[in-house]
Scaffold this active site. Structure first.
Site, PDB file in Angstrom:
ATOM      1  N   GLU A  74       0.851  -1.188   0.000  1.00 37.08           N
ATOM      2  CA  GLU A  74       0.000   0.000   0.000  1.00 37.08           C
ATOM      3  C   GLU A  74       0.889   1.242   0.000  1.00 37.08           C
ATOM      4  O   GLU A  74       1.984   1.229   0.561  1.00 37.08           O
ATOM      5  CB  GLU A  74      -0.899   0.022   1.251  1.00 37.08           C
ATOM      6  CG  GLU A  74      -1.771  -1.199   1.431  1.00 37.08           C
ATOM      7  CD  GLU A  74      -2.903  -1.319   0.428  1.00 37.08           C
ATOM      8  OE1 GLU A  74      -3.231  -0.310  -0.223  1.00 37.08           O
ATOM      9  OE2 GLU A  74      -3.446  -2.423   0.285  1.00 37.08           O
ATOM     10  N   ASP A  99     -19.892  -8.881  -8.417  1.00 42.79           N
ATOM     11  CA  ASP A  99     -19.589  -8.142  -7.198  1.00 42.79           C
ATOM     12  C   ASP A  99     -18.887  -6.822  -7.526  1.00 42.79           C
ATOM     13  O   ASP A  99     -19.103  -5.826  -6.832  1.00 42.79           O
ATOM     14  CB  ASP A  99     -18.736  -8.976  -6.241  1.00 42.79           C
ATOM     15  CG  ASP A  99     -18.622  -8.307  -4.880  1.00 42.79           C
ATOM     16  OD1 ASP A  99     -19.673  -7.940  -4.301  1.00 42.79           O
ATOM     17  OD2 ASP A  99     -17.493  -8.124  -4.398  1.00 42.79           O
TER      18      ASP A  99
END
Length: 155
Positions: A74, A99
């Protein structure tokens, strides 16, 4: 095993996404290609089974389905940080596409991106702005991948 095979396999389900939310199917394939390394790096569970998560959607508190824990990189305040996070797991690639549509349409933060779905660059910049990924180059990387996807479709 090749990018062309990945594109061919995902064309029909990506066209279903295009029909539902208006995002060009090539953009959907490009995002999946970037997220999974052309299908070579789809997250696997502890038994080595595929999570079928083509869009690397994390499993937060709103997710009641199966989860797979995975180390991830990240970007935080300009630095790359290694973390472990739960990701959604699906029974099929079709569930992943469904989804993805539900995730974007059911999430207020992506509404701005969805306002201009046929504008590929506007859509991916909107995803980045809304925090879909922490990589500051995320939209640029999708756009670069989109050029490859488009060239494979026209051949």
């Amino acid at each position: 095993a090749q990018p062309k095979d990945f594109v061919s396999a995902l064309t029909e389900p990506a066209k279903a996404v295009q029909e539902k939310i208006g995002v060009p199917f090539q953009v959907v394939i490009a995002q999946a290609a970037l997220e999974t390394g052309w299908g070579q790096k789809i997250i696997k569970d502890q038994q080595g089974e595929s999570s079928n998560n083509l869009f690397n959607i994390k499993a937060d508190s709103r997710w009641a389905g199966e989860k797979v824990q995975k180390d991830t990189l990240e970007f935080e305040q300009g630095a790359v940080v290694k973390k472990s996070a739960p990701f959604r797991s699906y029974q099929s690639l079709e569930e992943s596409f469904n989804d993805y549509v539900n995730f974007l349409t059911g999430n207020d933060r992506y509404q701005e991106a969805l306002q201009q779905p046929s504008n590929a660059e506007g859509f991916v910049r909107g995803l980045q702005k809304a925090g879909y990924a922490t990589d500051p180059q995320y939209a640029d990387k999708i756009m670069a991948t989109l050029r490859t996807v488009s060239s494979l479709i026209t051949k």
